[in-house]
Design a protein around this motif. Structure first.
Motif, short mmCIF file in Angstrom:
data_model
loop_
_atom_site.label_atom_id
_atom_site.label_comp_id
_atom_site.label_asym_id
_atom_site.label_seq_id
_atom_site.Cartn_x
_atom_site.Cartn_y
_atom_site.Cartn_z
N TRP A 24 -12.64 78.79 -15.09
CA TRP A 24 -12.35 78.31 -13.73
C TRP A 24 -13.31 77.20 -13.34
CZ3 TRP A 24 -14.99 78.78 -8.93
CH2 TRP A 24 -14.21 78.61 -7.78
N HIS A 25 -14.60 77.41 -13.64
CA HIS A 25 -15.60 76.38 -13.34
C HIS A 25 -15.36 75.13 -14.18
CE1 HIS A 25 -18.14 78.51 -10.53
NE2 HIS A 25 -18.23 79.54 -11.34
N ALA A 26 -14.99 75.31 -15.45
CA ALA A 26 -14.76 74.17 -16.34
C ALA A 26 -13.58 73.33 -15.85
CB ALA A 26 -14.50 74.65 -17.76
N ALA A 27 -12.55 73.99 -15.32
CA ALA A 27 -11.37 73.27 -14.85
C ALA A 27 -11.68 72.41 -13.62
CB ALA A 27 -10.25 74.26 -14.52
N ARG A 28 -12.70 72.79 -12.87
CA ARG A 28 -13.07 72.07 -11.65
C ARG A 28 -14.24 71.12 -11.86
NH1 ARG A 28 -12.15 75.47 -6.90
NH2 ARG A 28 -14.32 75.22 -6.29
N ALA A 29 -14.81 71.11 -13.06
CA ALA A 29 -16.06 70.39 -13.28
C ALA A 29 -15.93 68.88 -13.03
CB ALA A 29 -16.56 70.63 -14.71
N HIS A 30 -14.78 68.31 -13.31
CA HIS A 30 -14.64 66.85 -13.21
C HIS A 30 -13.74 66.44 -12.04
CE1 HIS A 30 -16.74 66.66 -17.00
NE2 HIS A 30 -15.85 67.46 -17.54
N GLY A 31 -13.67 67.29 -11.04
CA GLY A 31 -12.89 66.98 -9.85
C GLY A 31 -13.46 67.69 -8.65
N ILE A 32 -12.69 67.68 -7.57
CA ILE A 32 -13.11 68.31 -6.32
C ILE A 32 -12.07 69.33 -5.92
CG2 ILE A 32 -13.69 67.92 -3.89
CD1 ILE A 32 -14.41 65.02 -4.65
N GLY A 33 -12.48 70.58 -5.79
CA GLY A 33 -11.59 71.65 -5.39
C GLY A 33 -11.54 71.82 -3.88
N GLY A 34 -10.63 72.66 -3.43
CA GLY A 34 -10.45 72.86 -2.00
C GLY A 34 -11.67 73.44 -1.31
N SER A 35 -12.40 74.31 -2.00
CA SER A 35 -13.60 74.88 -1.39
C SER A 35 -14.79 73.94 -1.50
CB SER A 35 -13.94 76.22 -2.05
OG SER A 35 -14.18 76.06 -3.44
N LYS A 148 -10.14 74.84 7.25
CA LYS A 148 -9.04 73.93 7.57
C LYS A 148 -9.00 72.78 6.57
CE LYS A 148 -7.87 73.27 11.83
NZ LYS A 148 -7.78 72.82 13.26
N ALA A 149 -10.16 72.24 6.23
CA ALA A 149 -10.21 71.18 5.22
C ALA A 149 -9.67 71.69 3.88
CB ALA A 149 -11.64 70.68 5.07
N GLN A 150 -10.03 72.91 3.54
CA GLN A 150 -9.60 73.50 2.27
C GLN A 150 -8.07 73.59 2.17
OE1 GLN A 150 -10.84 77.56 1.71
NE2 GLN A 150 -10.30 77.59 -0.45
N VAL A 151 -7.43 74.16 3.18
CA VAL A 151 -5.99 74.37 3.07
C VAL A 151 -5.22 73.06 3.23
CG1 VAL A 151 -6.11 76.80 3.71
CG2 VAL A 151 -5.78 75.09 5.52
N ARG A 152 -5.74 72.12 4.01
CA ARG A 152 -5.09 70.82 4.08
C ARG A 152 -5.23 70.06 2.76
NH1 ARG A 152 -6.23 68.98 10.39
NH2 ARG A 152 -4.28 69.87 11.18
N TRP A 153 -6.33 70.28 2.08
CA TRP A 153 -6.53 69.72 0.74
C TRP A 153 -5.45 70.25 -0.20
CZ3 TRP A 153 -9.87 66.05 -0.90
CH2 TRP A 153 -10.20 65.98 -2.26
N TYR A 154 -5.19 71.55 -0.13
CA TYR A 154 -4.16 72.15 -0.97
C TYR A 154 -2.77 71.61 -0.62
CZ TYR A 154 -7.62 75.72 -2.31
OH TYR A 154 -8.72 76.38 -2.80
N CYS A 155 -2.47 71.51 0.67
CA CYS A 155 -1.16 71.03 1.10
C CYS A 155 -0.88 69.63 0.55
CB CYS A 155 -1.06 71.02 2.62
SG CYS A 155 -0.88 72.65 3.37
N ARG A 156 -1.87 68.75 0.64
CA ARG A 156 -1.69 67.38 0.16
C ARG A 156 -1.49 67.35 -1.35
NH1 ARG A 156 -1.64 63.67 -2.66
NH2 ARG A 156 -2.25 61.49 -2.30
N ALA A 157 -2.22 68.15 -2.09
CA ALA A 157 -2.12 68.15 -3.55
C ALA A 157 -0.78 68.70 -4.03
CB ALA A 157 -3.26 68.96 -4.15
N LEU A 158 -0.27 69.72 -3.34
CA LEU A 158 0.91 70.43 -3.82
C LEU A 158 2.19 70.05 -3.09
CD1 LEU A 158 -0.68 73.98 -4.21
CD2 LEU A 158 -0.44 72.18 -5.92
N GLY A 159 2.09 69.19 -2.07
CA GLY A 159 3.27 68.83 -1.31
C GLY A 159 3.80 69.96 -0.46
N ALA A 160 2.90 70.84 0.02
CA ALA A 160 3.31 71.99 0.83
C ALA A 160 3.59 71.56 2.26
CB ALA A 160 2.24 73.06 0.81
N ARG A 161 4.55 72.22 2.88
CA ARG A 161 4.91 71.84 4.26
C ARG A 161 3.94 72.43 5.27
NH1 ARG A 161 10.28 75.05 6.40
NH2 ARG A 161 9.41 77.16 6.42
#
Length: 301
Positions: A24-35, A148-161
């Motif tokens: 899980w940590h390796a998958a996020r190492a080269h990017g920015i996650g919601g948290s 709020k920043a976390q879930v809006r980050w997810y919405c933008r990445a996944l195209g969630a309504r």
């Protein structure tokens, strides 16, 4: 429920990992996650921009799991199951770790994915909280700003309504909140995220600030000890000594005020002003163990 075949979320699925695992940590190492985006924005109570930068550079280890993080992870399946039971109109499915189609460092790892009868996507996030400080009325989007920043980050990445946040306060107070995507917020987060990723590539660490995580990172970065004297600026010396003196004065005033509050509580449990809770007294073996201030404390004019 009758549901059309849900379309896969926008973004590329890179795997399904146990939160906190090495994978899980390796998958996020080269990017920015919601948290993590809240740390980039300077909003996180747990991580600073400075500590996150050094974590991404491999200078310090992963965030140590706190009791709050541990119990939040343990309660996640129960909270998500309760959410699914209360929302038969949604098809609730496990999520994975995704990367946004157009931004390779934009990572999303929500707790669950919810699909409407017409196949539209909603992000579902489970949280636990000691109390409702910074949380508004149920059904609103009044949640702590880093969430709020976390879930809006997810919405933008996944195209969630939209995002739905299910929260368990204490042991038995379950509530739900709804957060809509916001294009302006998404752009603001993108710009801040790109600047952070550029600083990683350039090796330019953020400035030191007063965040607890920053101080912990500074303590962790150097290894070993050289038995030498290091000259520092006199202005920094003066600032350091002044801060120590102010801290001692604040600690003395805190003890004085706490003693006065405890004296008035006597054998009671809580100090209040009208309906406003001020502090709670805890007892061990019949004696006062601690005086915990209310988190939603405020001062009247």
């Amino acid at each position: 429920m009758t549901t059309t075949q849900p379309s896969p979320p926008a973004g590329r699925l890179i795997g399904t990992f146990e939160p906190g695992s090495p994978e899980w940590h390796a998958a996020r190492a080269h990017g920015i996650g919601g948290s993590e985006i809240s740390a980039v924005l300077g909003l996180s109570p747990h991580e600073s921009r400075f500590s996150l930068w050094h974590r991404k550079q491999g200078n310090i280890g992963p965030v140590q799991e706190s009791p709050e993080m541990y119990w939040g992870k343990k309660h996640e399946p129960t909270i998500c199951a309760e959410f699914a039971e209360r929302h038969p109109e949604l098809l609730v499915l496990p999520s994975g770790t995704y990367v946004a189609d157009d931004v390779p460092w934009w990572i999303a790892n929500p707790d669950r994915l919810g699909f409407t009868a017409d196949g539209e996507l909603e992000v579902i996030e489970a949280k636990t909280a000691y109390d409702d400080f910074e949380w508004g009325d149920e059904g609103t989007d009044q949640i702590p700003v880093h969430y709020k920043a976390q879930v809006r980050w997810y919405c933008r990445a996944l195209g969630a309504r939209r995002a739905r946040v299910a929260v368990l306060f204490g042991l038995s107070d379950y509530r739900e909140y709804v957060v809509e995507p916001d294009d302006e917020d998404a752009h603001f987060m993108y710009v801040a995220g790109q600047e952070f990723m550029d600083s990683l590539a350039a090796g330019q660490a953020p400035a030191i600030d007063g965040h607890t995580a920053t101080f912990q990172a500074i303590k962790e970065i150097p290894e070993g000890m050289d038995d030498v004297d290091v000259d520092i600026e006199s202005a920094l010396r003066d600032r350091y000594f002044a801060a120590l003196a102010a801290f001692r004065a604040a600690e003395e005033e805190k003890r004085h005020a706490s003693g006065l509050v405890l004296d008035q509580i006597g054998t009671g449990r809580r100090a209040v002003v009208g309906k406003d809770r001020v502090a709670t007294r805890t007892v061990r073996e019949g004696k006062t163990y601690s005086l915990q201030p209310a988190r939603n404390r405020s001062t009247a004019a």
